[in-house]
Design a protein around this motif. Structure first.
Motif, PDB file in Angstrom:
ATOM      1  N   THR A 191      21.794  23.365 -34.621  1.00 37.85           N
ATOM      2  CA  THR A 191      22.870  24.217 -35.138  1.00 37.85           C
ATOM      3  C   THR A 191      24.055  24.274 -34.185  1.00 37.85           C
ATOM      4  N   VAL A 192      23.812  24.326 -32.869  1.00 39.06           N
ATOM      5  CA  VAL A 192      24.948  24.403 -31.944  1.00 39.06           C
ATOM      6  C   VAL A 192      25.703  23.077 -31.902  1.00 39.06           C
ATOM      7  N   HIS A 193      24.997  21.943 -32.065  1.00 36.26           N
ATOM      8  CA  HIS A 193      25.691  20.652 -32.103  1.00 36.26           C
ATOM      9  C   HIS A 193      26.590  20.574 -33.341  1.00 36.26           C
ATOM     10  N   GLY A 194      26.069  21.018 -34.472  1.00 34.27           N
ATOM     11  CA  GLY A 194      26.899  21.039 -35.670  1.00 34.27           C
ATOM     12  C   GLY A 194      28.047  22.027 -35.551  1.00 34.27           C
ATOM     13  N   THR A 195      27.780  23.175 -34.942  1.00 33.33           N
ATOM     14  CA  THR A 195      28.823  24.177 -34.768  1.00 33.33           C
ATOM     15  C   THR A 195      29.955  23.663 -33.899  1.00 33.33           C
TER      16      THR A 195
ATOM     17  N   MET B  95      24.143  26.522 -23.926  1.00 34.23           N
ATOM     18  CA  MET B  95      25.344  26.442 -23.096  1.00 34.23           C
ATOM     19  C   MET B  95      25.345  25.162 -22.256  1.00 34.23           C
ATOM     20  N   LEU B  96      24.239  24.872 -21.576  1.00 35.36           N
ATOM     21  CA  LEU B  96      24.163  23.665 -20.756  1.00 35.36           C
ATOM     22  C   LEU B  96      24.281  22.416 -21.631  1.00 35.36           C
ATOM     23  N   TYR B  97      23.646  22.425 -22.788  1.00 34.82           N
ATOM     24  CA  TYR B  97      23.729  21.286 -23.702  1.00 34.82           C
ATOM     25  C   TYR B  97      25.180  21.043 -24.113  1.00 34.82           C
ATOM     26  N   CYS B  98      25.907  22.100 -24.444  1.00 35.15           N
ATOM     27  CA  CYS B  98      27.291  21.944 -24.892  1.00 35.15           C
ATOM     28  C   CYS B  98      28.199  21.481 -23.754  1.00 35.15           C
TER      29      CYS B  98
ATOM     30  N   ASN C  96      27.369  19.554 -21.197  1.00 37.18           N
ATOM     31  CA  ASN C  96      27.123  18.114 -21.050  1.00 37.18           C
ATOM     32  C   ASN C  96      27.664  17.327 -22.238  1.00 37.18           C
ATOM     33  N   LEU C  97      27.578  17.902 -23.425  1.00 38.42           N
ATOM     34  CA  LEU C  97      28.089  17.241 -24.624  1.00 38.42           C
ATOM     35  C   LEU C  97      29.602  17.048 -24.536  1.00 38.42           C
ATOM     36  N   ILE C  98      30.302  18.073 -24.082  1.00 39.99           N
ATOM     37  CA  ILE C  98      31.762  17.989 -23.958  1.00 39.99           C
ATOM     38  C   ILE C  98      32.161  16.983 -22.893  1.00 39.99           C
ATOM     39  N   HIS C  99      31.445  16.996 -21.768  1.00 40.74           N
ATOM     40  CA  HIS C  99      31.870  16.172 -20.633  1.00 40.74           C
ATOM     41  C   HIS C  99      31.438  14.716 -20.763  1.00 40.74           C
ATOM     42  N   ASP C 100      30.221  14.476 -21.265  1.00 40.19           N
ATOM     43  CA  ASP C 100      29.682  13.117 -21.226  1.00 40.19           C
ATOM     44  C   ASP C 100      29.183  12.576 -22.558  1.00 40.19           C
ATOM     45  N   GLY C 101      29.009  13.408 -23.572  1.00 39.64           N
ATOM     46  CA  GLY C 101      28.581  12.888 -24.856  1.00 39.64           C
ATOM     47  C   GLY C 101      27.160  13.284 -25.229  1.00 39.64           C
ATOM     48  N   PHE C 102      26.703  12.758 -26.371  1.00 38.85           N
ATOM     49  CA  PHE C 102      25.448  13.201 -26.976  1.00 38.85           C
ATOM     50  C   PHE C 102      24.216  12.834 -26.152  1.00 38.85           C
ATOM     51  N   LEU C 103      24.042  11.542 -25.833  1.00 39.36           N
ATOM     52  CA  LEU C 103      22.826  11.124 -25.131  1.00 39.36           C
ATOM     53  C   LEU C 103      22.706  11.771 -23.754  1.00 39.36           C
ATOM     54  N   PRO C 104      23.773  11.837 -22.950  1.00 38.78           N
ATOM     55  CA  PRO C 104      23.652  12.581 -21.689  1.00 38.78           C
ATOM     56  C   PRO C 104      23.326  14.056 -21.898  1.00 38.78           C
ATOM     57  N   ALA C 105      23.818  14.637 -22.992  1.00 41.59           N
ATOM     58  CA  ALA C 105      23.494  16.041 -23.274  1.00 41.59           C
ATOM     59  C   ALA C 105      22.004  16.213 -23.557  1.00 41.59           C
ATOM     60  N   VAL C 106      21.426  15.283 -24.312  1.00 36.12           N
ATOM     61  CA  VAL C 106      19.982  15.338 -24.567  1.00 36.12           C
ATOM     62  C   VAL C 106      19.204  15.163 -23.263  1.00 36.12           C
ATOM     63  N   LEU C 107      19.643  14.214 -22.430  1.00 42.76           N
ATOM     64  CA  LEU C 107      18.985  14.021 -21.140  1.00 42.76           C
ATOM     65  C   LEU C 107      19.084  15.275 -20.288  1.00 42.76           C
ATOM     66  N   GLY C 108      20.265  15.907 -20.295  1.00 42.65           N
ATOM     67  CA  GLY C 108      20.428  17.144 -19.536  1.00 42.65           C
ATOM     68  C   GLY C 108      19.503  18.244 -20.024  1.00 42.65           C
ATOM     69  N   PHE C 109      19.326  18.325 -21.341  1.00 41.24           N
ATOM     70  CA  PHE C 109      18.396  19.316 -21.887  1.00 41.24           C
ATOM     71  C   PHE C 109      16.973  19.068 -21.402  1.00 41.24           C
ATOM     72  N   LEU C 110      16.549  17.819 -21.405  1.00 41.07           N
ATOM     73  CA  LEU C 110      15.182  17.497 -20.969  1.00 41.07           C
ATOM     74  C   LEU C 110      15.006  17.805 -19.478  1.00 41.07           C
ATOM     75  N   ILE C 111      16.001  17.437 -18.675  1.00 41.97           N
ATOM     76  CA  ILE C 111      15.913  17.717 -17.236  1.00 41.97           C
ATOM     77  C   ILE C 111      15.845  19.218 -16.991  1.00 41.97           C
ATOM     78  N   TRP C 112      16.585  19.955 -17.782  1.00 44.14           N
ATOM     79  CA  TRP C 112      16.656  21.409 -17.626  1.00 44.14           C
ATOM     80  C   TRP C 112      15.370  22.111 -18.051  1.00 44.14           C
ATOM     81  N   SER C 113      14.781  21.681 -19.141  1.00 36.25           N
ATOM     82  CA  SER C 113      13.675  22.439 -19.732  1.00 36.25           C
ATOM     83  C   SER C 113      12.288  21.941 -19.345  1.00 36.25           C
ATOM     84  N   LEU C 114      12.135  20.652 -19.034  1.00 36.82           N
ATOM     85  CA  LEU C 114      10.794  20.103 -18.824  1.00 36.82           C
ATOM     86  C   LEU C 114      10.071  20.645 -17.596  1.00 36.82           C
ATOM     87  N   PRO C 115      10.730  20.868 -16.445  1.00 36.56           N
ATOM     88  CA  PRO C 115       9.975  21.414 -15.301  1.00 36.56           C
ATOM     89  C   PRO C 115       9.270  22.727 -15.630  1.00 36.56           C
ATOM     90  N   GLY C 116       9.986  23.663 -16.236  1.00 43.06           N
ATOM     91  CA  GLY C 116       9.349  24.921 -16.609  1.00 43.06           C
ATOM     92  C   GLY C 116       8.314  24.748 -17.701  1.00 43.06           C
TER      93      GLY C 116
END
Length: 521
Positions: A419-423, A81-84, A86-106
């Motif tokens: 799969t969600v990016h392709g979907t 959900m968070l990836y999508c 960011n993908l809608i609002h800012d594009g692919f690379l920001p979405a990947v960055l958002g995923f890393l920011i979201w998941s790496l601390p945990g």
């Protein structure tokens, strides 16, 4: 030289735009990986409050569509959900960055815990068990509150109310890998059948059959008596006024047989509060550019999904054909398979990973359950549990825990993100179809119902202690019931945030330990 100036200006503007998009992602998501406690149900609520209500990056309709898509397909629901978004609002690379920011601390936190767990003895200190149990109890309350709040949004009529209830009931009664996606598929089909009124004509015909037969018999009897009295031969009637009047009344609000019923019957109020358009499903649709979810075309989206399927086949074929594959490769293959076939998010990932790691003999049952309790009290995605298990697997084999953690991280997350990016590319082309919107309505309701299964399953194993490291029900001690209720009431009535509720639960767990020890129990 004269041609270089426009190129340089446009290039600077382009880089400024890219920098602005990256800054959007960093400034709005940097803290989520540290503060989003409670698992996927709570994450969905956090994303709605932030990106729909506050920032308005997406509207309510798009949010509900994304929720249904992320729940209906495999992989970590809240992460997708968070990836999508960011993908809608800012594009692919920001979405990947958002995923890393979201998941790496945990993920980094779980790596550190795995290193620590691998160096402890057979049992943990009892205060640690009490703290973990308090975290579990508070988490149950947080998830229960999130489920109730999401249900309020998913329920728009009697059908969705029933689907939420049935989804929750079915999820509580049984649990299997194929079961959750099947329930959501059935809910989508039920919603389509209901909204398009496919069962209305046969049901009405069946309901009218006794009345029609009775009218025909009565008419024939009367006509036979009249014919007998007048000596006139009885002829078969071609029409009957009474029956025709009844039929006209019954079919006044339905379409004639030669018309498409879909054109005559508008869909009921959708989950986004909009009536569906009355148009043929066969009519070509052009989605306005302003309503497109991504810039990816549907052929590109389909191609990405096919590419993922090819990688999945290659990984599994190599795992089965190599004579003695390395341990770390088998770990990656198991996590890649788990990330591909897990539907339903966090509540489903736990038992599946147990089969793929504990059953292989890579991680002990005790360490697995300790990690299960710890992940409930950690922010970010529950799929970070794979990082913990990967690090323990590598450590047990005498290899680098960081390598095992990285392979577990990539294996569990990559399938869902691909799969969600392709979907999303395909979704842009089909999201305006009436039957798709109708199916999403049912899928959304069933997915919310299934969230209640997370409450039940964590409740059943939330209390851990020296004598029952595998976990037992929180209901066995009233103290944990009070902690759960405190977490729920605090969030519902007093606006207590999930991080504060988790900390309070941990403190109350330590308080219980102190009281019990003080009484010599």
């Amino acid at each position: 030289m004269g041609l270089k100036k426009p190129w340089a200006v446009s290039d600077v503007l382009s880089w400024d735009s890219i920098a602005a998009k990256f800054w959007n992602t960093v400034s709005q998501t940097w803290y989520l990986g540290f503060t989003s406690f409670g698992g996927p149900p709570v994450h969905f609520k956090i994303f709605h409050d932030k990106f729909v209500a506050k920032l308005q990056w997406i509207d309510e309709q798009v949010y509900q569509e994304l929720f249904s898509v992320c729940q209906a397909f495999s992989g970590p629901g809240s992460t997708k959900m968070l990836y999508c978004i960011n993908l809608i609002h800012d594009g692919f690379l920001p979405a990947v960055l958002g995923f890393l920011i979201w998941s790496l601390p945990g993920a980094l936190g779980m790596l550190g815990l795995a290193i620590g767990i691998s160096n402890i003895g057979e049992t943990l200190p009892r205060p640690v068990y009490a703290l973990l149990s308090g975290l579990n109890a508070a988490t149950v309350g947080i998830i229960a509150l999130a489920a109730v709040q999401l249900a309020h949004k998913a329920i728009t009529d009697k059908l969705t109310r029933v689907l939420v209830f049935l989804g929750a009931a079915a999820g509580l009664l049984y649990n299997a890998l194929w079961y959750f996606p099947l329930l959501m598929l059935l809910a989508g089909i039920i919603s389509v059948v209901h909204d398009f009124r496919w069962l209305h004509p046969p049901v009405k015909a069946i309901a009218r059959t006794p009345q029609t037969l009775r009218a025909k018999l009565t008419g024939r009897r009367r006509r036979g008596d009249t014919a007998a009295e007048e000596g006139v031969e009885l002829a078969e009637p071609t029409t009957h006024t009474h029956t025709r009047q009844n039929d006209s009344r019954d079919t006044k609000n339905t379409s004639p047989p030669h018309l498409d019923n879909d054109d005559q019957q508008p869909l009921p109020q959708t989950s986004q509060g909009e009536a569906a358009e009355a148009e043929d499903d066969d009519t070509a649709r052009v989605v306005p550019q302003s309503h497109r979810l991504t810039t990816m075309s549907w052929p590109a989206g389909l191609g990405l999904i096919i590419l993922f399927l090819l990688t999945f086949i290659v990984v599994l074929v190599l795992r089965g054909t190599l004579p003695s594959p390395p341990l770390l490769y088998r770990l990656f293959a198991n996590m890649y398979l788990a990330g591909t076939i897990i539907f339903g998010g966090g509540p489903v990932v736990i038992p599946l990973l147990r089969e793929y790691v504990v059953a292989e003999g890579w991680v002990s049952p005790r360490d697995f359950l300790i990690g299960l309790a710890l992940i409930q009290g950690f922010p970010g995605p529950n799929f970070n549990f794979a990082v913990y298990l990967g690090a323990l697997t590598a450590t047990g084999a005498g290899q680098s825990p960081a390598a095992g953690a990285l392979l577990g991280y990539l294996g569990i997350f990559l399938p869902g993100l691909m799969t969600v990016h392709g979907t999303m590319g395909i979704w842009t082309a089909i999201r305006s179809w009436r039957w798709v919107r109708s199916a999403l309505r049912g899928v959304n309701a069933a997915a919310v119902g299934l969230i209640y299964t997370a409450v039940y399953r964590l409740w059943q194993i939330g209390w851990i202690d020296e004598g029952f490291e595998r976990g037992t029900s929180l209901a066995d001690d009233p103290w944990w019931v009070v902690v759960t209720a405190t977490s729920y009431v605090g969030g519902c009535w007093f606006g207590v945030s999930p991080p504060v509720a988790c900390v309070l639960g941990a403190v109350l767990g330590l308080v219980r330990y102190g009281v019990v020890q003080g009484q010599g129990l």
